[in-house]
Design an enzyme around this catalytic site. Structure first.
Site: not given
Length: 560
Positions: A53, A94, A115, A176-177, A320, A368
């Site tokens: 990330d 993301t 997002n 992260k989910d 991230d 990204h």
């Protein structure tokens, strides 16, 4: 009679002249040729898709001398390095990033346009993976009420599951989910993500299961996460981190309770003030926790243990969080990547041991890139700045009132897009196209906005290059807005500290792409490759159907 005898003599002579074993040789050769025909593909036992990330491409080169031989360098030196790899759409965030990597297409097709985005039908902001129709598994909180249902197409993992009659497994993990759910796709056996706060547990959703497997419960009750509740100090001599800026500076955000952004960061003393386990996300320990859990999943799910290919998606999210907190040029970011390199080595060594060194394929990319902190750039006399749209809101409202008689004509402004109320426009006997153009012209007059495009332009012009092409690839006709704004290069809509991303500018689009392992050539290329090319390339390697919305191409140079 003489003529018939002559003909019979000639036939007997010809047959006798042909070697007795001639027919046998021809028959044997045909059989040999049939045996030499190869299968159209040789599938690995396991495909591992790694997303780092917020990883800029230059993190590979900038920190190269600090990496060991078994992580990033192993993937580069023994695999294939696509050095000019880019996102071909915006916004570069993301959710869209993970969806695009695994579906082989862009938000214009897969529908994950940000997002969070304004839903025109629901008249509210929605989160890319929220789904109240499902419950949490592994926690009493709402953190598990998630699914991939807003993603409109299949992933390469979905296609592998279909190809193998659901016998091949797909498992996805991330802090992260959205970093687990979107890569896992619609048919994943499981997606797991980390719920911090006062719990520090790996959880899932009833979309996948009704209860956690025993190996996940065992991991959650162990001290695997608790061990990282400690002081974060540089893993190497901080004086050797010459590739980064000063340790304490005004461009970095502080953890709550800190008086300086410099090392060390005492997570124990900061714990309660920073949401407990959540503070680990903004440290390299979050990546180590992800690696620990991934290794447990590799063993617990028995991935790559038979000839039916499995798919394992792993997203490292702490890079991230650290980037947002401390910025691209921080020593914290450098230390995070040096530590991630060691976690990658652990992962590759485990794959060697448990799957077989020649029996798996890996790709590594990012969701990204990121920009340097604009305040830092300005201090270095580089043009940069911050969006002033919030400060301009009153002026913009006055423009709307003067031009249209009401501000209600605008329903929402988010993700650098303006969403209009089409019903009100109709009631005012106005044309959507004209309203879009008038508002776009107004916004273009703001100094921090470089250019604007209307939804009408996105619908009616086939852009093939440059910024408008990137925007069009991110424009979903049912979900995107009426006016699209592009901030000037070096300009962000963010705080004065930390780095961010989301634009179509090159610092947000240029990210690594590495392939490694079975079926992969050793080499590199400077030819442009794009994120949607990943899934078709892996599908071609496996000999399976492309994801059903794929727009990318197979990277032939990568495959043996």
């Amino acid at each position: 009679m003489i003529r018939n005898n002559t003909l019979l003599f000639i036939l007997v002579f010809l047959f006798a002249s042909y070697p007795v074993d001639g027919w046998a040789q021809r028959k044997s050769k045909t059989k040999f040729q049939q045996q030499q025909v190869k299968a159209p593909n040789t599938s690995p036992r396991l495909v591992v898709g790694i997303v780092v990330d917020q990883m800029r491409y230059d993190y590979l080169t900038r920190f190269w001398n600090h990496y060991g031989e078994g992580g990033f360098k192993r993937l580069v030196n023994e695999g294939f390095n696509c050095k000019n790899n880019h996102f071909n759409y915006a916004p570069t965030k993301t959710g869209p990033g993970h969806a695009s990597v695994f579906t082989g297409t862009t938000p214009a097709v897969h529908g994950i346009i940000a997002n969070d985005w304004y839903d025109k039908d629901l008249d509210r902001l929605v989160y890319c993976t929220e789904d109240q129709t499902f419950g949490s598994v592994g926690t009493s909180s709402d953190a598990g009420k998630m699914s991939p249902q807003r993603m409109l197409v299949t992933t390469v993992g979905d296609q592998l599951r279909l190809h193998t009659q659901m016998r091949g497994k797909t498992i996805a993990v991330s802090l992260k989910d959205r970093g687990a759910i979107l890569p896992g796709g619609h048919t994943a056996n499981a997606a797991y993500w980390f719920h911090g706060q006062n719990e520090g547990l790996w959880i899932s959703s009833t979309f996948y299961m009704t209860e956690l497997p025993a190996w996940v419960n065992d991991f959650n009750v162990s001290d695997a996460v608790e061990q990282y509740k400690k002081v974060w100090s540089p893993i190497k001599d901080i004086n050797s981190y010459l590739e980064s800026g000063s340790d304490a500076n005004k461009y970095e955000r502080l953890f709550v309770g800190e008086t300086t952004s410099a090392f060390p960061h005492d997570l124990v003393s900061l714990w309660d003030l920073n949401e407990g386990f959540d503070i680990l996300k903004a440290t390299p320990f979050g990546n180590s926790i992800t690696t620990d859990f991934a290794l447990a999943a590799l063993k617990g799910e028995k991935l790559g243990q038979d000839t039916i290919t499995d798919f394992f998606a792993i997203s490292f999210s702490s890079t991230d969080y650290v980037g947002h907190h401390f910025g691209v040029n921080s020593k914290e970011v450098q230390d995070t990547y040096v530590r991630l390199d060691k976690d990658l080595e652990r992962l590759l060594n485990a794959l060697d041991e448990q799957v077989g060194a020649t029996e798996y394929t890996v790709f590594l990319t990012a969701d990204h890139g990121a920009i340097h902190v604009p305040a830092f750039l300005k201090d270095k006399k580089i043009l940069a700045g911050y969006s002033e749209l919030a400060e301009k809101q009153s002026e913009f409202d006055d423009f709307l009132k003067y031009t249209f008689g009401t501000t209600d004509i605008v329903k929402n402004i988010s993700n650098d897009q303006v969403f209009l109320d089409h019903k009100i426009i109709g009631n005012l006997d106005l044309e959507i196209k004209e309203v879009q153009q008038v508002i776009a012209q107004e916004l273009l007059g703001y100094s921090f906005i470089e250019r604007v495009y209307t939804g009408y332009q996105m619908w009616n012009n086939p852009y093939n290059e440059g910024i408008p092409h990137i925007l069009q690839n991110g424009y979903h006709q049912k979900r995107s807005g009426d006016v699209l704004m592009v901030l000037s290069p070096g300009t962000v809509d963010y705080d004065l500290t930390g780095s961010t991303h989301g634009t179509p500018q090159i610092y947000d689009t240029h990210v690594p792409l590495l392939f490694y392992g079975k079926g992969i050539k050793n080499g590199s290329t400077f030819e442009r490759t794009e994120i949607p090319d990943i899934a078709p390339t892996i599908a071609s390697l496996l000999g399976i159907a492309f994801p059903n919305g794929a727009t990318g191409k197979t990277l032939e140079k990568v495959l043996k």
